[in-house]
Design an enzyme around this catalytic site. Structure first.
Site, PDB file in Angstrom:
ATOM      1  N   HIS A  73       0.598  -1.211  -0.347  1.00 42.25           N
ATOM      2  CA  HIS A  73       0.017  -0.086  -0.079  1.00 42.25           C
ATOM      3  C   HIS A  73       0.890   1.069   0.307  1.00 42.25           C
ATOM      4  O   HIS A  73       0.414   2.039   0.853  1.00 42.25           O
ATOM      5  CB  HIS A  73      -1.020   0.028   1.056  1.00 42.25           C
ATOM      6  CG  HIS A  73      -2.183  -0.886   0.955  1.00 42.25           C
ATOM      7  ND1 HIS A  73      -3.454  -0.853   0.839  1.00 42.25           N
ATOM      8  CD2 HIS A  73      -2.068  -2.439   1.195  1.00 42.25           C
ATOM      9  CE1 HIS A  73      -4.131  -1.946   1.085  1.00 42.25           C
ATOM     10  NE2 HIS A  73      -2.823  -2.584   1.024  1.00 42.25           N
ATOM     11  N   HIS A  84      -9.855 -14.603   2.351  1.00 48.63           N
ATOM     12  CA  HIS A  84     -10.158 -13.110   2.040  1.00 48.63           C
ATOM     13  C   HIS A  84      -9.237 -13.343   0.723  1.00 48.63           C
ATOM     14  O   HIS A  84      -8.219 -13.962   0.584  1.00 48.63           O
ATOM     15  CB  HIS A  84      -8.866 -12.908   2.500  1.00 48.63           C
ATOM     16  CG  HIS A  84      -8.813 -11.015   2.770  1.00 48.63           C
ATOM     17  ND1 HIS A  84      -9.479 -10.317   1.743  1.00 48.63           N
ATOM     18  CD2 HIS A  84      -7.675 -10.106   3.353  1.00 48.63           C
ATOM     19  CE1 HIS A  84      -8.624  -9.082   1.266  1.00 48.63           C
ATOM     20  NE2 HIS A  84      -7.334  -9.468   2.502  1.00 48.63           N
ATOM     21  N   GLU A 126      -7.572 -11.077  -1.337  1.00 45.04           N
ATOM     22  CA  GLU A 126      -6.245 -11.015  -2.141  1.00 45.04           C
ATOM     23  C   GLU A 126      -5.189 -11.371  -1.769  1.00 45.04           C
ATOM     24  O   GLU A 126      -5.132 -12.461  -1.730  1.00 45.04           O
ATOM     25  CB  GLU A 126      -5.531  -9.529  -0.777  1.00 45.04           C
ATOM     26  CG  GLU A 126      -7.045  -7.788  -0.954  1.00 45.04           C
ATOM     27  CD  GLU A 126      -6.226  -6.917   0.456  1.00 45.04           C
ATOM     28  OE1 GLU A 126      -6.129  -5.855  -0.393  1.00 45.04           O
ATOM     29  OE2 GLU A 126      -5.520  -7.040   1.078  1.00 45.04           O
ATOM     30  N   ASP A 154      -1.971 -11.477  -1.650  1.00 49.16           N
ATOM     31  CA  ASP A 154      -1.577 -12.283  -0.242  1.00 49.16           C
ATOM     32  C   ASP A 154      -1.637 -13.543   0.896  1.00 49.16           C
ATOM     33  O   ASP A 154      -1.234 -14.289   1.297  1.00 49.16           O
ATOM     34  CB  ASP A 154      -0.886 -11.169   0.440  1.00 49.16           C
ATOM     35  CG  ASP A 154      -1.355 -10.048   1.683  1.00 49.16           C
ATOM     36  OD1 ASP A 154      -3.262 -10.371   0.359  1.00 49.16           O
ATOM     37  OD2 ASP A 154      -1.551 -10.057   2.017  1.00 49.16           O
ATOM     38  N   HIS A 181     -10.664  -7.013   6.182  1.00 46.21           N
ATOM     39  CA  HIS A 181     -11.154  -5.159   6.025  1.00 46.21           C
ATOM     40  C   HIS A 181     -11.518  -4.854   4.412  1.00 46.21           C
ATOM     41  O   HIS A 181     -11.476  -3.878   3.925  1.00 46.21           O
ATOM     42  CB  HIS A 181      -9.506  -4.845   5.766  1.00 46.21           C
ATOM     43  CG  HIS A 181      -8.506  -5.187   4.815  1.00 46.21           C
ATOM     44  ND1 HIS A 181      -8.334  -4.380   3.766  1.00 46.21           N
ATOM     45  CD2 HIS A 181      -8.260  -6.305   4.029  1.00 46.21           C
ATOM     46  CE1 HIS A 181      -7.093  -4.874   3.097  1.00 46.21           C
ATOM     47  NE2 HIS A 181      -6.724  -6.327   3.731  1.00 46.21           N
ATOM     48  N   ASP A 201      -6.476 -11.604   7.762  1.00 48.30           N
ATOM     49  CA  ASP A 201      -5.939 -10.228   8.274  1.00 48.30           C
ATOM     50  C   ASP A 201      -6.151  -9.721   9.346  1.00 48.30           C
ATOM     51  O   ASP A 201      -5.367  -9.374  10.195  1.00 48.30           O
ATOM     52  CB  ASP A 201      -6.437  -9.028   7.039  1.00 48.30           C
ATOM     53  CG  ASP A 201      -5.816  -9.540   6.203  1.00 48.30           C
ATOM     54  OD1 ASP A 201      -4.351  -9.651   6.153  1.00 48.30           O
ATOM     55  OD2 ASP A 201      -5.816  -8.466   4.961  1.00 48.30           O
ATOM     56  N   TYR A 249      -0.170  -2.137  12.714  1.00 49.74           N
ATOM     57  CA  TYR A 249      -1.033  -2.963  12.178  1.00 49.74           C
ATOM     58  C   TYR A 249      -2.749  -2.841  11.911  1.00 49.74           C
ATOM     59  O   TYR A 249      -3.298  -2.044  11.530  1.00 49.74           O
ATOM     60  CB  TYR A 249      -1.290  -4.594  12.319  1.00 49.74           C
ATOM     61  CG  TYR A 249      -1.458  -5.396  10.815  1.00 49.74           C
ATOM     62  CD1 TYR A 249      -1.164  -6.045   9.226  1.00 49.74           C
ATOM     63  CD2 TYR A 249      -2.905  -6.009  11.643  1.00 49.74           C
ATOM     64  CE1 TYR A 249      -1.855  -6.612   9.139  1.00 49.74           C
ATOM     65  CE2 TYR A 249      -3.838  -6.552  10.458  1.00 49.74           C
ATOM     66  CZ  TYR A 249      -2.988  -7.007   9.240  1.00 49.74           C
ATOM     67  OH  TYR A 249      -4.215  -7.444   8.288  1.00 49.74           O
ATOM     68  N   HIS A 278      -0.424 -13.324   9.234  1.00 48.09           N
ATOM     69  CA  HIS A 278       0.223 -13.138   8.845  1.00 48.09           C
ATOM     70  C   HIS A 278       0.774 -12.336  10.390  1.00 48.09           C
ATOM     71  O   HIS A 278      -0.206 -12.197  11.525  1.00 48.09           O
ATOM     72  CB  HIS A 278       0.000 -10.951   8.279  1.00 48.09           C
ATOM     73  CG  HIS A 278      -0.134 -10.475   7.350  1.00 48.09           C
ATOM     74  ND1 HIS A 278       0.609 -11.313   5.560  1.00 48.09           N
ATOM     75  CD2 HIS A 278      -1.412 -10.384   6.683  1.00 48.09           C
ATOM     76  CE1 HIS A 278      -0.045 -10.587   5.140  1.00 48.09           C
ATOM     77  NE2 HIS A 278      -1.316  -9.982   5.591  1.00 48.09           N
TER      78      HIS A 278
HETATM   79 FE1  FEO Z   1      -6.009  -8.079   2.965  1.00 50.81          FE
HETATM   80 FE2  FEO Z   1      -3.415  -9.914   3.695  1.00 50.81          FE
HETATM   81  O1  FEO Z   1      -4.501  -8.856   2.820  1.00 50.81           O
END
Ligand code: FEO
Length: 409
Positions: free
Chosen positions: A24, A78, A80, A82, A145, A164, A192, A223
């Site tokens: 980001h 999710h 995304e 990653d 998110h 996340d 975070y 993460h």
């Molecule tokens: Fe919303 Fe860790 O990606």
């Protein structure tokens, strides 16, 4: 480290990324991890994958543990890249696996990875899935998110897989929080939250409500550290950080209207701000002393300027007020434009131009996408006539603006 046994049934099969990771438009100085999990039950199940760029390494490691064709379910919390990035590589080898996600998640995954031919199981809030010796329970967690997100709870093991949520961007080679000093990661855990989750505070409250009666023995996020020491502490931190603490922040909503529709929008924006814990003063510029209004704006933490559109332009004294702000010290103060319209609604764009020119940090689509990765693109707020659904949007826009005020304070 190719995999780590967490319990008889649960294996970590993720990737520790100790580069300075671009994220980001920031750099994650301490790296990150992409935690993926294999539940080695009678119907083996993978929960989330790893980043797009590590697909081959991920599959090489996973194949040391299991023949991918034995995998029955792939849960994607999710979409995304990653977390879902290695899904194409996994799905190609795990030919018998059904993919489990929310309905919106399924739509996105099919389009993104050309998986229209694959069988999906779409879950609704509270659904369960028996994976043979373990039952998974799913909770929809929209906007945590992004809109399609969900979290997964293994009912026998008592492990929450919240993707996340409860994450930390840190290259966690030790993997478990009980193997390191809390001081090594606690601040990053909170940073975070502030960076990724805090703009979605009301949804955090919903999520906490959904998990409050679960017996959570460990939190296995996607993460950073697996929180098997004192998981309740981290839930409490989210609880505390997401509480609505009415702030001392104040926003001015100044507007001109032709028929009263922009007044209704201003009122709803004010209600939305209140939901976020931010007070506002609504000023109808008709008969207002512009010097007084300007003084209030300078003392405020943010400004919303509204105008209806007449003959393709702003109405009343909106333009006069905005011109007077050109030389004022407003640099970095948050602002946004709004208004009702019947035909074209150009006034809202002109208001935004003036706000930019004066040096405000203008909340609009570019700001929300680039700064927050959000797709709730309501600002500048142009509402046709101010019917009920438009007023609902105004309320949401007010809340979003208020949350940005809090995040930026
Ligand atoms: Fe919303 Fe860790 O990606």
């Amino acid at each position: 480290m190719s995999f780590v046994k967490m319990s008889e049934k649960v294996f970590w099969i993720g990737k520790v990324d100790d580069r300075k990771v671009p994220f980001h438009r920031l750099i994650l100085e301490r790296g990150t991890t992409y935690n993926s999990y294999l539940l080695l039950t009678d119907k083996p199940t993978v929960i989330d994958t790893v980043d797009l760029m590590y697909g081959k390494e991920y599959m090489d490691n996973l194949t040391k543990l299991i023949d991918p064709e034995e995998i029955q379910y792939i849960v994607i919390n999710h979409v995304e890249p990653d977390h879902a990035g290695a899904l194409p590589a996994l799905a190609a080898k795990a030919k018998n696996a059904k993919i489990v996600s929310t309905e919106l998640g399924a739509t996105i995954l099919k389009d993104m990875f050309k998986l229209h031919h694959r069988e999906f199981i779409t879950i609704a809030d509270g659904d369960t899935l028996d994976i043979g010796g373990e039952v998974l329970k799913f909770f929809e967690t929209p906007y945590l998110h992004t809109e399609e997100t969900m979290i997964t709870y293994s009912m026998e093991e008592g492990v929450l897989f919240p993707c996340d949520l409860f994450s930390t961007h840190i290259a966690a080679f030790d993997l478990f929080n009980d193997l390191v000093e809390e001081a090594d990661y606690l601040e990053d855990f909170k940073v975070y939250y502030n960076l990724i989750m805090s703009p979605h505070r009301p949804y955090i409250r919903d999520m906490l409500n959904k998990i409050k009666d679960l017996d959570i023995k460990a939190i296995a996020p996607s993460h950073g550290y697996i929180l098997r020491k004192d998981p309740g502490k981290f839930i409490n931190i989210y609880d505390e950080m997401s509480r609505l603490n009415p702030s001392d922040k104040k926003v001015v909503i100044a507007y001109s209207t032709m028929t009263g529709n922009t007044t209704k929008i201003a009122q709803q924006i004010s209600e939305g701000l209140k939901t976020a814990g931010v007070e506002s003063e609504i000023i109808n510029l008709k008969n207002a002393d512009l010097e007084e209004v300007k003084a209030k704006i300078l003392e405020s933490d943010g400004l919303l300027v509204g105008s209806s559109t007449k003959y393709g332009d702003m109405v009343g004294t909106v333009e006069e007020l905005l011109k007077s702000l050109k030389d004022a010290n407003v640099k970095g103060k948050l602002a946004a434009a709004f208004g009702s319209y019947g035909w074209s609604g150009e006034a809202i764009m002109y208001v935004e131009d003036y706000l930019n020119e004066a040096g405000f940090k203008v909340i609009n689509q570019k700001y929300m996408i680039a700064g927050q990765g959000m797709d709730t693109l309501l600002l500048p707020l142009r509402i046709k006539f101010a019917k009920d659904e438009g007023l609902e949007l105004a309320n949401t826009a007010g809340r979003i603006f208020g949350e940005q005020i809090l995040v930026n304070s």
